[in-house]
Design a protein around this motif. Sequence first.
Motif, PDB file in Angstrom:
ATOM      1  N   SER A 150       2.572   1.405  -3.581  1.00  0.00           N
ATOM      2  CA  SER A 150       1.681   1.833  -4.823  1.00  0.00           C
ATOM      3  C   SER A 150       1.403   3.632  -4.473  1.00  0.00           C
ATOM      4  O   SER A 150       1.408   4.585  -4.943  1.00  0.00           O
ATOM      5  CB  SER A 150       0.988   1.803  -4.021  1.00  0.00           C
ATOM      6  OG  SER A 150      -0.828   2.051  -4.871  1.00  0.00           O
ATOM      7  N   LYS A 160       0.636  -1.627   0.154  1.00  0.00           N
ATOM      8  CA  LYS A 160      -0.023  -0.176  -0.036  1.00  0.00           C
ATOM      9  C   LYS A 160       0.509   1.539  -0.175  1.00  0.00           C
ATOM     10  O   LYS A 160       0.502   2.162  -0.709  1.00  0.00           O
ATOM     11  CB  LYS A 160      -1.021   0.062   1.374  1.00  0.00           C
ATOM     12  CG  LYS A 160      -2.151  -0.832   1.006  1.00  0.00           C
ATOM     13  CD  LYS A 160      -2.941  -0.803   2.289  1.00  0.00           C
ATOM     14  CE  LYS A 160      -4.524  -1.209   2.421  1.00  0.00           C
ATOM     15  NZ  LYS A 160      -4.984  -1.109   3.682  1.00  0.00           N
ATOM     16  N   LYS A 178      -1.584   2.287  -9.189  1.00  0.00           N
ATOM     17  CA  LYS A 178      -3.055   1.648  -8.472  1.00  0.00           C
ATOM     18  C   LYS A 178      -2.414  -0.465  -8.320  1.00  0.00           C
ATOM     19  O   LYS A 178      -1.468  -0.413  -9.350  1.00  0.00           O
ATOM     20  CB  LYS A 178      -4.514   1.764  -9.694  1.00  0.00           C
ATOM     21  CG  LYS A 178      -4.742   1.012  -8.871  1.00  0.00           C
ATOM     22  CD  LYS A 178      -6.096   0.714  -9.342  1.00  0.00           C
ATOM     23  CE  LYS A 178      -6.861   1.784  -9.811  1.00  0.00           C
ATOM     24  NZ  LYS A 178      -7.531   2.308  -7.766  1.00  0.00           N
ATOM     25  N   ILE A 179      -2.379  -0.869  -7.176  1.00  0.00           N
ATOM     26  CA  ILE A 179      -1.458  -2.248  -7.156  1.00  0.00           C
ATOM     27  C   ILE A 179      -2.820  -2.580  -6.717  1.00  0.00           C
ATOM     28  O   ILE A 179      -3.140  -2.310  -5.367  1.00  0.00           O
ATOM     29  CB  ILE A 179      -0.396  -1.855  -6.261  1.00  0.00           C
ATOM     30  CG1 ILE A 179       0.464  -1.145  -6.192  1.00  0.00           C
ATOM     31  CG2 ILE A 179      -0.069  -3.229  -6.061  1.00  0.00           C
ATOM     32  CD1 ILE A 179       2.242  -0.944  -5.800  1.00  0.00           C
ATOM     33  N   CYS A 218       9.038   0.899  -8.927  1.00  0.00           N
ATOM     34  CA  CYS A 218       8.165   0.497  -8.176  1.00  0.00           C
ATOM     35  C   CYS A 218       8.572  -0.709  -7.940  1.00  0.00           C
ATOM     36  O   CYS A 218       8.482  -0.871  -6.324  1.00  0.00           O
ATOM     37  CB  CYS A 218       6.982   1.064  -8.376  1.00  0.00           C
ATOM     38  SG  CYS A 218       5.211   0.221  -7.716  1.00  0.00           S
ATOM     39  N   LEU A 260       0.414  -4.307 -10.782  1.00  0.00           N
ATOM     40  CA  LEU A 260       0.909  -2.637 -11.249  1.00  0.00           C
ATOM     41  C   LEU A 260      -0.180  -2.748 -12.262  1.00  0.00           C
ATOM     42  O   LEU A 260       0.119  -3.199 -13.467  1.00  0.00           O
ATOM     43  CB  LEU A 260       1.995  -2.228 -11.379  1.00  0.00           C
ATOM     44  CG  LEU A 260       3.096  -2.864  -9.889  1.00  0.00           C
ATOM     45  CD1 LEU A 260       2.964  -4.040  -9.673  1.00  0.00           C
ATOM     46  CD2 LEU A 260       4.171  -2.178 -10.258  1.00  0.00           C
TER      47      LEU A 260
END
Length: 457
Positions: free
Chosen positions: A359, A356, A365-366, A397, A381
């Motif tokens: 992200s 979280k 957004k994950i 990321c 992802l």
Amino acid sequence: MLNKKHIIYFKKILPKGFVLSEPGDCWAYGYDNSKIHVLPECVLFAKNKFQIQDIVIYCNNNNIPIATRGRGTGNTGGSVPTKNSIVLSLEKMQNIKKIDIANRLAIVEPGVINKHLQDSLANHNFFWGPDPSSLEYSTIGGNLANNSAGPRAIKYGTPRDNVLGLEFISGSGEIHRTGVKTSKGVVGLDLTRLFIGSEGILGILTEATLKITPKSNYIKTIEITFNNIESASKTIISLMTQPVIPYKLEFIDEQSIKLINTIKNNHYDEKTKAAILLELDGEEELIQVITDKVINIIKKNKYKSINIADNEKEIKKLWEARKSLSPALREIGGYKINEDVAVPISNLTILLNKLKEISNKYNIKIVNFGHAGNGNIHVNLLFDTEEERNSDNARKCLEEIFDLVIELEGTISGEHGIGIIKKDFIKKEIDENTLSLMKKIKEQFDPNNIFNPDKSI
């Protein structure tokens, strides 16, 4: 560019229609589910091990790289040809040679589709443990190449746990047999388990002897919802530290729940933060006892709701919600990176909470879901454009996610493999000395490096 004399030779040793050399005909064999595409120099089909042997000997003598392929359902580019490679498709090797119920084994060719094998075994009230989500399309050869499992792996194991022996052809064209047809065997080195999960870099599979298992007559499906990830993780640990091993144990995070609700008309309460889909299997006289024991374990934890499916219609409804995730992901994110990391289940809470934070940090957004009992989480992802997916931001990321997984004593791939996509990250998990040893083993199997060069290790 492949010399025309090579095409002539292949057409000479293979039946008519078993050699494709026109770019338009070869195009579909240049990619897998990773969406990476490299046009092969030509595509060859084989129907038996002797045709494969002839192809391998010729390619070894002429330094022609081979990418072996089943149905192309892999996610990391494992069956994508590298530059100047040919593709060898095993899709025509579809024989289920033997089903031996007395000895609990089946002997199959590599092109057999997982679902076709399962259907044949079901006629005898048996099954083969591995059940990847691609089972309706993926081949046994591909399943073994990636050690691909699925939800049932929690109880019935991965291909490594369900293969007794193999027949394969090494880089010099020699035919080798490994393993046994018994449940015990300790003669020589365990080349069977070494070969499984090797992603086509050690040899070409021509036959597999599989361990099969009798089916239980009853399955209970239970959906549990939670107000937070911590409660879900504690429940998973509780379920995995008691004697009744779940048949399946799937985790769904908050973002996944929101996606499911967009397709399945508010299947979950809007305040639900996590969910578990649990299945138990057993005989008729035992299933209720088993279910009651597991429900008592669940109730000792903090949960939001428990829903026990009592008939086929209710079971189908629960699984349709879970299976709606993939189409939902395609709708909200036209481009995605789909990872399949795994961590010890005691570290699931840390992993999910840190994901979280990652992200938010990278504004990506994950969405997370997967095989909770194995700690195997599919980390998705999501991006609006291909440019975003290929950006430095996305790579940083992803790198931070892998660093987190290694820090939590996990692995960067639970079942998808390394292929092309993850090769740059493999040193995060495997030290130089061990990687060097693996490369030396590869040289013994494939001295001229013609099998899937520049992949996996």
